[in-house]
Structure formats: structure tokens, C-alpha cells
Design an enzyme around this catalytic site. Structure first.
Site, PDB file in Angstrom:
ATOM      1  N   CYS A  35      15.760   4.775   5.557  1.00 56.89           N
ATOM      2  CA  CYS A  35      14.824   4.647   4.439  1.00 56.89           C
ATOM      3  C   CYS A  35      14.795   5.908   3.585  1.00 56.89           C
ATOM      4  O   CYS A  35      14.922   5.843   2.361  1.00 56.89           O
ATOM      5  CB  CYS A  35      13.425   4.332   4.953  1.00 56.89           C
ATOM      6  SG  CYS A  35      12.187   4.213   3.639  1.00 56.89           S
ATOM      7  N   HIS A  84      -9.609  -5.211 -18.490  1.00 59.28           N
ATOM      8  CA  HIS A  84      -8.899  -5.803 -19.622  1.00 59.28           C
ATOM      9  C   HIS A  84      -8.578  -4.717 -20.643  1.00 59.28           C
ATOM     10  O   HIS A  84      -9.445  -3.893 -20.940  1.00 59.28           O
ATOM     11  CB  HIS A  84      -9.784  -6.870 -20.273  1.00 59.28           C
ATOM     12  CG  HIS A  84      -9.249  -7.390 -21.579  1.00 59.28           C
ATOM     13  ND1 HIS A  84      -8.255  -8.342 -21.637  1.00 59.28           N
ATOM     14  CD2 HIS A  84      -9.566  -7.077 -22.870  1.00 59.28           C
ATOM     15  CE1 HIS A  84      -7.987  -8.601 -22.904  1.00 59.28           C
ATOM     16  NE2 HIS A  84      -8.776  -7.858 -23.676  1.00 59.28           N
TER      17      HIS A  84
END
Length: 504
Positions: A47, A482
Site C-alpha cells: 500500500c 448548499h
């Protein structure tokens, strides 16, 4: 006295220093156990050195390259890309890997973990022999933990000549030797024309054309990277769709996104044969329609999966066996303990339902360390472990696919929310979706599946939703910011809860 062999004891001996091994060692040491960690290569494993970290560094560079095209084509920013300095890109990648490597070694030293370089094999149920052993004592590691003789007055390091060391584990042995890329007969990697996922990043230069065999997460990521860097890319997957372990709608949206970028995605196809040439590879591919295509490329990348590494461990000496595929299956998944008491296994040696993912290995390491320390620990819930493909577009998922949920006997409600249905999705302009699978009638959320830009950073919320057995109505009462991409997740749950706003 024969100084060629040192014997010693420890509470825990961990064989393998990848993500599963070093996480086991760190947690066990934090719980007061005396730990020996044996690694024959570099701490961090595949990894850190050949997979997750270097590949994601390169994919970030690819994202920057893609930004030039988007700026010019969508936003009227008259920018141009002169060239990619491969040596500079590689230097930055290697610096990131090196700093991570040093960080992990420093953590182990600070924790007092005894790191021994060498090849280990089992000699019994609680004994390990280390061949060619060299002890690392990084700054900060307490001398009293050194295997072998040392000078208690001067604190001198043990002599560095390699030797054989026998270590007895009082509480247990942890197998964490990881995996390697699978190869195909007659297609051995030469590091230049034919490469695997372990050496693809280290092959010389950027090829102008690539054939990627394997449409799982690894193959898709490499196809995406090379396309960003200007290569002509053909992606061949034998299953009837790419990322075949994911939800069918994920495969569909990802295929659409990759093809939009100019990648030739061939699902349901297989390689007939390949010939390595002086300047590339000539391959014949049978397509899903039964046609035979000849593809000539500069590089062939084999990404057909990975296989566990157990040779040299001498598992039989401890009475440990493997399954037909070479995995070491635990007898007790709640403890990740084999049929031999005190011998545990973590990481890529585990068969499914383990996922062969680094973050799953971290969780497995924590579980095994706590089990060996006698601390109550919660088994790994593999269904709640996120799965991510770091291509462009990205995919991220947690929990059951729609097909899996139905196969498990669930009656389900499904909602698909296009990312382009929210303003931030329009800004990014890459398409994508949020798909939620829940028990019918407002029941428990069983799975969440995302495709689009940056969804790897969005999946954590859904991990909690699935992991905490939430209902759509539980999520719907929480307000999402938002304009954001995460707003699409909130909107998908609002609709399922009967409170749809922008999606009816």
C-alpha cells in the site's frame, strides 16, 4: 558460545509490516504488550510503497492535468499544458511515500515495537525463526526492547550482522504477509512493456498507448491515470461489466464516464494472446460480440487481481492450512483466529468477506491486537467498510448493492439521484449519481453507491448511515450544506422519506 543465533521472547510476533501488520503492532504496543514486528522489505508494504499512496499521488497529478482541459473547454480559460515533467512528478510522488514511510517507522519506534528485518517462518504454534535478521532501533526506541545482547551502559545498538533468531510468542503470532499481483501464463512482467500494478508506476516514462487487462478498481484507476496523461487506453474486462463487484448502476455510470473521456472500455471481453515486440505489445482480444480485434500498444498492464503470499511461512509447522485459493481462513471471524489457538491473520491473507483494502486491514489489526491483549473488541463489519475507486469519475460505495439486497431476501426501495440534479454537480459537469438501497416501506438503509467527482470524500457519511442501521427518515431530518455535492446525498434520502424537494 555460538553468537550466530539469538533466542528471545515477546508477547506478540507479527510477520509482515504492511498496513495490517503495523497497525496490529502499534495497537498491541499501546495496550502494553511487548511486540516484535518482522518485515523482509520495507515497513508499510504494498500500500505505502507500490499501491495506495504512490498511485493516489499520481492520480492527483492526473486530476491537475485534466483541469487544463476543463478550464479550456468548459470555462473559456485559455490555458495550455506544455508538458508533463515525468522526473519531477516521480520526485514528488517519492517524497510523499518517503515521508509517510518515515512517519510509520517513527510511530513504531515511539511505541517501542521491536522491528526486525528478515524473513520469518513458523517453527511451531508459538515460535518463529527469523533468517537474516537485522534489528532496527530507530531514534526513541527503548534499548531494553532490543533482541540480543546490548551494552546497558552505553546503550549501543546490537551488532548489525545478519543472523538467525528464534522468537517465542507468549500470547500469539499474527500472519500479515499480504499479497502480490496475479499474472497470466506467458505474460511475465518485464517492468517496461508488460507491467503489473506493483511496477506500473515505476516503468520508464509515459507510454503513448496502453492496454489494461482487468476492469476492477486497480485496472480502472490505471486506465484513468494513463488517459489523463494523454495515452490511448483500451480497458478489457472478462466479466460483463467493469467493477463487477459493485452495484450494476455504478458500473453503468462509470463506463459512461470513462468512455466520455475516450477510454475504449471492452467488458465481456478476453485476451486471446499477446506478443511482446521490441517497441510494444501486440495483443488479440475477443470482444463481447465475438469479434477478434488486434490491439498494438506501447505497454500492457496486467491488473487481474491479487493473490496471497504464504510461501516460506511454513504454515504446516504450526498446523495452519490454506484454502484452495491460498488464503488463510480464520476459524473464528470475530477474533480473526485460525484453527490453531493464538495464530491470527489480518490483511490480504484473509479470504472474503475481507476486502483486501488497506483501511479494512487497519480495522483487522486493531481487532487482533485488542483480542491478544484481552480487551473487548467489536468484530469487523465488512458490509460497512467503504469501497472506493479513485478514477475519474470516482466511485464509492458501502453496504449491499441492489442485487445483493434482493438476493438476501430484502424487499427494497431504491432511489437514484443524478449529481447533475444539484447545482454543484452541474458546476463539476462530470455526471454521476447517488443511489440508495433501503428496506421497503421506510426501513433500514442497506447500501449507498456514489459515482462522480470527489465521492471518495463523501462516502464517510454513508458509512455511518449503513453502519448505524439508520433509516431514510433518520438521514432526511439532517440538513446538508448548499451548494455541495453532498447535497445530492441528502436529497436522495429526502425523496425516500417522502419529503422530496428537487427530486419528485
Amino acid at each position: 558460545m555460538d553468537n550466530s543465533r539469538d533466542s528471545g521472547t515477546a508477547d506478540v510476533v507479527v510477520i509482515g509490516g504492511g498496513t495490517g501488520g503495523y497497525s496490529t503492532a502499534l495497537r498491541a504496543a499501546a495496550l502494553g504488550l511487548d511486540v516484535v514486528l518482522v518485515e523482509r522489505d520495507k515497513i508499510g508494504g504494498t500500500c505505502l510503497h507500490r499501491g495506495c499512496i504512490p498511485s493516489k499521488a499520481m492520480l492527483h497529478a492526473a486530476e491537475l492535468v485534466d483541469g487544463f482541459a476543463e478550464a479550456r473547454e468548459r470555462w473559456g480559460v485559455k490555458a495550455s499544458l506544455d508538458a508533463v515533467d515525468w522526473s519531477a512528478l516521480v520526485a514528488t510522488r517519492d517524497d510523499i511515500v518517503t515521508r509517510n514511510h518515515r512517519g510509520v517507522e517513527a510511530h513504531l519506534a515511539h511505541a517501542g515495537v521491536r522491528v526486525v528485518r528478515g524473513s520469518a517462518h513458523l517453527t511451531g504454534q508459538r515460535t518463529v525463526r527469523i533468517e537474516g535478521a537485522r534489528e532496527d532501533l530507530a531514534p526513541g526506541a527503548p534499548d531494553q526492547h532490543a533482541l540480543g545482547a546490548h551494552n546497558p551502559t552505553t546503550g549501543a545498538r546490537p551488532e548489525s550482522a545478519p543472523r538467525v533468531r528464534d522468537v517465542a510468542a507468549r500470547r500469539g503470532i499474527v500472519l500479515a504477509t499480504g499479497s502480490r499481483p496475479r499474472t497470466l501464463p506467458g505474460l511475465q512482467s518485464d517492468g517496461r512493456r508488460v507491467v503489473t500494478s506493483d511496477d506500473a508506476l515505476f516503468a520508464p516514462g509515459l507510454p503513448g498507448s496502453v492496454l489494461v487487462l482487468g476492469g476492477g478498481a486497480i485496472g480502472v484507476e490505471y486506465a484513468s491515470f494513463h488517459r489523463s496523461m494523454g495515452a490511448e487506453v483500451t480497458l478489457v474486462e472478462a466479466a460483463d461489466r467493469i467493477v463487477p463487484l459493485e452495484d450494476a448502476d455504478v458500473s453503468r455510470h462509470l463506463t459512461r464516464g470513462l468512455r466520455k473521456r475516450g477510454i475504449d472500455v471492452q467488458a465481456g471481453a478476453r485476451l486471446l494472446d499477446a506478443e511482446v515486440l521490441e517497441d510494444g505489445v501486440r495483443a488479440r482480444v475477443r470482444t463481447a460480440r465475438g469479434e477478434t480485434r488486434t490491439v498494438e500498444v506501447e505497454r500492457l498492464l496486467v491488473a487481474v487481481g491479487r493473490e496471497p503470499v504464504t510461501e516460506g511461512l511454513d504454515l504446516a509447522a504450526a498446523g495452519v492450512g490454506t484454502d484452495a485459493r491460498g488464503f488463510v481462513a480464520p476459524a473464528d471471524w470475530a477474533r480473526l483466529e485460525t484453527a490453531v489457538p493464538g495464530v491470527h491473520v489480518v490483511g490480504d491473507l484473509l479470504p472474503p468477506p475481507s476486502l483486501g483494502l488497506a483501511h479494512a486491514s487497519f480495522a483487522e489489526g486493531l481487532l487482533v491486537a485488542e483480542t491478544l491483549a484481552g480487551v473487548e473488541s467489536v468484530p469487523v463489519d465488512y458490509a460497512a467498510v467503504p469501497r472506493v475507486t479513485y478514477s475519474s469519475p470516482q466511485t464509492a460505495a458501502v453496504g449491499l448493492s441492489e442485487a445483493e439486497a434482493r438476493a438476501h431476501g430484502h424487499e427494497v426501495d431504491v432511489n437514484i439521484m443524478p449529481l447533475t440534479a444539484v447545482a454543484k454537480g452541474m458546476v463539476h459537469g462530470q455526471g454521476g449519481m447517488v443511489k440508495v438501497v433501503a428496506e421497503a416501506g421506510g426501513g433500514q438503509v442497506l447500501g449507498v453507491h456514489l459515482v462522480g467527482p470527489h465521492v471518495s470524500e463523501m462516502i464517510a457519511e454513508s458509512q455511518l448511515i449503513v453502519g448505524w442501521d439508520a433509516y431514510a427518515s433518520d438521514v432526511a431530518r439532517h440538513v446538508h450544506p448548499h451548494p455541495t455535492l453532498s447535497e445530492a446525498v441528502g436529497e436522495a434520502f429526502l425523496t425516500l422519506a417522502g419529503r422530496g424537494l428537487h427530486q419528485q
